[in-house]
Design an enzyme around this catalytic site. Structure first.
Site, mmCIF file in Angstrom:
data_model
loop_
_atom_site.group_PDB
_atom_site.id
_atom_site.type_symbol
_atom_site.label_atom_id
_atom_site.label_comp_id
_atom_site.label_asym_id
_atom_site.label_seq_id
_atom_site.Cartn_x
_atom_site.Cartn_y
_atom_site.Cartn_z
ATOM 1 N N GLY A 65 0.794 -0.907 -0.029
ATOM 2 C CA GLY A 65 0.502 0.041 -0.046
ATOM 3 C C GLY A 65 0.816 1.131 0.450
ATOM 4 N N LEU A 94 -9.965 -8.510 -13.258
ATOM 5 C CA LEU A 94 -11.803 -8.028 -12.837
ATOM 6 C C LEU A 94 -12.282 -8.026 -13.662
ATOM 7 C CD1 LEU A 94 -10.623 -4.458 -11.001
ATOM 8 C CD2 LEU A 94 -11.785 -6.138 -9.739
ATOM 9 N N HIS A 110 0.665 0.461 -13.220
ATOM 10 C CA HIS A 110 1.482 -0.173 -13.281
ATOM 11 C C HIS A 110 3.112 -0.457 -13.445
ATOM 12 C CE1 HIS A 110 2.177 -4.175 -15.725
ATOM 13 N NE2 HIS A 110 2.416 -3.624 -16.131
ATOM 14 N N THR A 165 -9.853 -0.963 -18.675
ATOM 15 C CA THR A 165 -10.760 -1.234 -19.068
ATOM 16 C C THR A 165 -10.618 -2.840 -19.718
ATOM 17 O OG1 THR A 165 -9.374 -1.154 -20.694
ATOM 18 C CG2 THR A 165 -10.923 0.450 -21.119
ATOM 19 N N LEU A 183 -6.382 -6.343 -19.760
ATOM 20 C CA LEU A 183 -5.926 -6.482 -18.780
ATOM 21 C C LEU A 183 -4.029 -5.054 -19.103
ATOM 22 C CD1 LEU A 183 -4.471 -7.994 -15.923
ATOM 23 C CD2 LEU A 183 -3.474 -9.495 -16.872
ATOM 24 N N GLU A 208 5.908 6.714 -9.084
ATOM 25 C CA GLU A 208 4.831 6.476 -8.932
ATOM 26 C C GLU A 208 3.807 7.221 -7.610
ATOM 27 O OE1 GLU A 208 3.428 1.816 -8.552
ATOM 28 O OE2 GLU A 208 5.194 1.345 -9.492
HETATM 29 C C1 GRF Z 1 3.454 -1.406 -7.792
HETATM 30 O O1 GRF Z 1 4.481 -1.218 -8.144
HETATM 31 C C2 GRF Z 1 2.083 -1.514 -8.287
HETATM 32 O O2 GRF Z 1 2.563 -0.286 -9.715
HETATM 33 C C3 GRF Z 1 2.004 -2.267 -8.731
HETATM 34 O O3 GRF Z 1 2.169 -2.831 -7.657
HETATM 35 C C4 GRF Z 1 2.542 -1.897 -6.427
HETATM 36 C C5 GRF Z 1 1.815 -1.463 -5.538
HETATM 37 O O4 GRF Z 1 2.960 -1.579 -4.278
HETATM 38 N N1 GRF Z 1 0.455 -2.745 -9.590
HETATM 39 P P1 GRF Z 1 2.139 -0.619 -3.396
HETATM 40 O O5 GRF Z 1 0.854 -1.637 -2.439
HETATM 41 O O6 GRF Z 1 1.291 0.644 -3.827
HETATM 42 O O7 GRF Z 1 3.521 -0.603 -2.853
#
Ligand code: GRF
Length: 223
Positions: free
Chosen positions: A18, A99, A115, A147, A150, A180
């Site tokens: 998270g 999903l 992603h 969408t 995937l 991210e």
């Molecule tokens: C991240 O690398 C995200 O891109 C991927 O899963 C990971 C989640 O990391 N979908 P976190 O749980 O937010 O630390």
């Protein structure tokens, strides 16, 4: 003080650490994100992100996929759970579940995912290893609308990360993750402010214009 935009009601779905959820919470608490995170849902009871949510005073729910015989039944229960929170936006933040089309359709234009790759490259799992195996000199992360395809929905924003000599998957993943945490709150902010939306043709609109390519983080002027 002039009132800001009304808060967008949001639900965040997680399966693990998270840290992206934390970035959203931090942005919200810093007054940089007009979102009301109403609930954090995890399919795993041991997801650390649940503790992050609880610390921030956000409601949490665990809905284990193990309690449902089929994907469709799980997704129906998830939709029902979310319905009670009336989210205007569903944010997938490390939610490690595919999903069903029905669930995706219900939240069409109202569900985002992040992603860890420069989509459309490297959909699916183990992106960091695959980038290293391919010898790429660049990697990154993408926020996109969800969408049925995937990791294939229209992309909003990307951050690029150079692959450095001596990088292993872990070190590369950590640098991507740091980016991210920059692009996800930004994308959600744009949605909350009504600057970004998905149009009827499935195009991402930013400030009323269709994006021909995802915004690149380094194109954005710091405020
Ligand atoms: C991240 O690398 C995200 O891109 C991927 O899963 C990971 C989640 O990391 N979908 P976190 O749980 O937010 O630390």
């Amino acid at each position: 003080m002039a009132p800001g935009p009304p808060e967008l009601p949001v639900a965040v779905l997680i399966s693990g650490s998270g840290s992206n959820l934390q970035a959203l919470i931090d942005a919200q608490q810093a007054g940089e994100l007009a979102a009301d995170i109403r609930v954090v849902v995890s399919n795993r009871a041991d997801a650390y992100g649940l503790a992050r949510a609880a610390t921030a005073g956000i409601e949490t729910r665990v809905l284990s996929h193990r309690d449902f015989p089929t994907r469709a039944e799980y997704d129906a229960a998830l939709a029902e759970l979310l319905r009670g929170f009336e989210p205007g936006l569903v944010i997938l933040a490390g939610f490690m579940r595919i999903l069903t089309p029905g669930f995706v359709a219900r939240f069409h234009g109202r569900m985002l995912n992040i992603h860890p790759s420069l989509l459309p490259k490297y959909r699916g799992l183990h992106t960091h290893e695959r980038v290293l195996d391919a010898g790429d000199n660049e990697h990154g992360a993408t926020v996109h609308f969800v969408t049925e395809e995937l990791d294939g929905g229209p992309a909003v924003i990307q951050a690029r990360v150079p692959v450095l000599p001596g990088d292993g998957a872990e070190r590369l993943a950590a640098r991507v993750l740091a980016q991210e945490h920059r692009i996800y709150p930004l994308a959600v902010r744009w949605l909350a402010e009504g600057r970004v939306r998905l149009d009827d043709a499935g195009r991402v609109m930013l400030d009323g214009r269709p994006l021909s390519a995802p915004v690149q983080l380094d194109e954005i002027e710091p405020d």
